[in-house]
Design an enzyme around this catalytic site. Structure first.
Site, PDB file in Angstrom:
ATOM      1  CG  ASP A 182      -0.195   0.033   2.548  1.00  0.00           C
ATOM      2  OD1 ASP A 182       0.791  -0.710   2.697  1.00  0.00           O
ATOM      3  OD2 ASP A 182      -0.592   0.816   3.434  1.00  0.00           O
ATOM      4  CD  GLU A 187       4.488   0.598   6.726  1.00  0.00           C
ATOM      5  OE1 GLU A 187       5.323   0.825   7.604  1.00  0.00           O
ATOM      6  OE2 GLU A 187       4.037   1.501   5.985  1.00  0.00           O
TER       7      GLU A 187
HETATM    8 ZN   LIG Z   1       6.851   2.398   3.666  1.00  0.00          ZN
END
Ligand SMILES: [Zn+2]
Length: 386
Positions: free
Chosen positions: A85, A146
């Site tokens: 992401d 993340e």
């Molecule tokens: Zn990163």
């Protein structure tokens, strides 16, 4: 620079980087890039599984776990990890290419964070396999979310991994290894005062805004010490200019490389709010109203703290030396999936992969840095089996 020409294919690195950054992959919207990566990985000979983390976070795919069988028996398995992401704005990404420099048209982030890491890993594995270089099993985790609290990694079952050691590729710098990263606490504070008409009877109220202001004015924030930071990033409250506000919500965080300092700073922030409300009360119509603060603290992630003489550090240093480079070992103020893997008992460090000005529309990358990173990963995996 290494004396010999690189065995990493720089043109392929560049093409793959442009391919992957052109696929928008905001947190919880990693489905398109996950399908692309699954196809690439299966084409490279990996077995790929998608876990159930997507349902847990309300996203459109889970984390990918790809397994490559080694060609050297007895070699220990090795983990490589990056995230799929990106932060926004990233609705449409139009990379601008100037030789080896790739940036955006300044309407979006580039997403080199973390696609530079993904591309370096893919290229390293490709070259290992193409050339039949001896290596053990390689496990590759490509995480979701993340950027929104490491939630993909947190929902990943590390019991599925056979590796005890590995690298996350998710930080700036080239030939730099992050061995220390902070633990973080999130704070949410709700201050309850008492509403009153601001013109007729302000003495019958207690301003939650004023209480918050007094608590915050006496608080250590910003860089607290060389290992510790603190920030209040959101304040919300009040209804109108003529109402003494009865409620304010303040949200923030603190981080430190040392858990004791993290706890001390958290306690300081809590005590500022609780101390100020303790001294605030008002009697209205015979009833005593006491101001209150509800302080919620949530640990976001644990520290990353790898010893300088740990095998993973020696391995990366040796890989850099084999390429005629030296590897800088350092700390960072940011968290990454490495914090989560470390908290699950993996020996893990975070290798720089050349990203610049991340989380801004000025983000850029030099493909030469991704090539060097791929060479380092390749050499680390090779040496891990040696
Ligand atoms: Zn990163």
């Amino acid at each position: 620079m290494p004396a010999e020409p690189s065995i990493v294919n720089a043109a392929r690195v560049k093409d793959e980087f442009l391919d992957l950054v052109s696929i928008s992959s905001l947190s919880k919207r990693e489905g398109a890039i996950a399908r692309r990566l699954q196809a690439i990985l299966e084409d490279m000979g990996a077995s790929v599984e998608v876990d159930g983390a997507g349902e847990r976070v309300g996203g459109d795919t889970g984390n990918l776990l790809a397994r490559f069988a080694g060609n050297k028996t007895g070699a220990p398995p090795f983990l490589l990890s990056a995230h799929m992401d990106t932060v926004g704005p990233a609705g449409a990404i139009r990379p601008v290419v100037e030789g080896d420099i790739i940036r955006t048209d300044r309407t979006s982030v580039l997403g080199g964070d973390d696609k530079a890491g993904i591309v370096a890993i893919l290229e390293a594995i490709r070259v290992l396999r193409e050339r039949g270089i001896p290596h053990g099993d390689v496990e590759l985790v490509l995480s979701i979310c993340e950027e929104s609290g490491l939630r993909g990694a947190k929902h990943f079952d590390t019991g599925r991994l056979r590796s005890h050691r590995g690298l996350v590729l998710d930080v700036d710098g080239v030939c730099e290894l992050i061995t220390r990263a902070p633990a973080a606490n999130h704070l949410s504070v709700t201050i309850h005062g008492l509403a009153a008409h601001a013109g007729i009877c302000p003495e019958q109220g207690m301003s939650a805004i004023q209480i918050a202001a007094e608590a915050i004015a006496g608080m250590k924030l910003g860089r607290v010490d060389e290992e510790t930071t603190a920030n209040l990033g959101v304040i919300q409250g009040g209804l109108a200019g003529n109402i003494v506000p009865d409620c304010v919500v303040v949200r923030g965080e603190t981080r430190s490389l040392t858990v004791e300092k993290l706890e001390a700073q958290t306690a300081h922030m809590r005590e500022r709010f609780e101390g100020v409300v303790a001294g605030r009360s008002v009697r209205v119509g015979g009833r005593l109203h006491q101001a209150r603060a509800e302080v919620e603290v949530r640990r976001q992630y644990e520290v990353l703290d790898v010893r300088d003489d740990a095998p993973i550090v020696r391995l990366v240093r040796a890989a850099a030396a084999a390429l005629g480079r030296s590897c800088r070992i350092r700390a960072t103020g940011g968290g990454s999936d490495a914090n989560v893997w470390a908290s699950r008992g993996l020996e893990i460090a975070n290798l720089g992969c050349g990203m610049h000005e991340v989380h801004t529309v000025n983000e850029w990358i030099d493909i030469k840095d991704v090539v060097v990173t791929a060479e380092l990963v390749l050499e680390a995996v090779r040496l891990n089996a040696a």
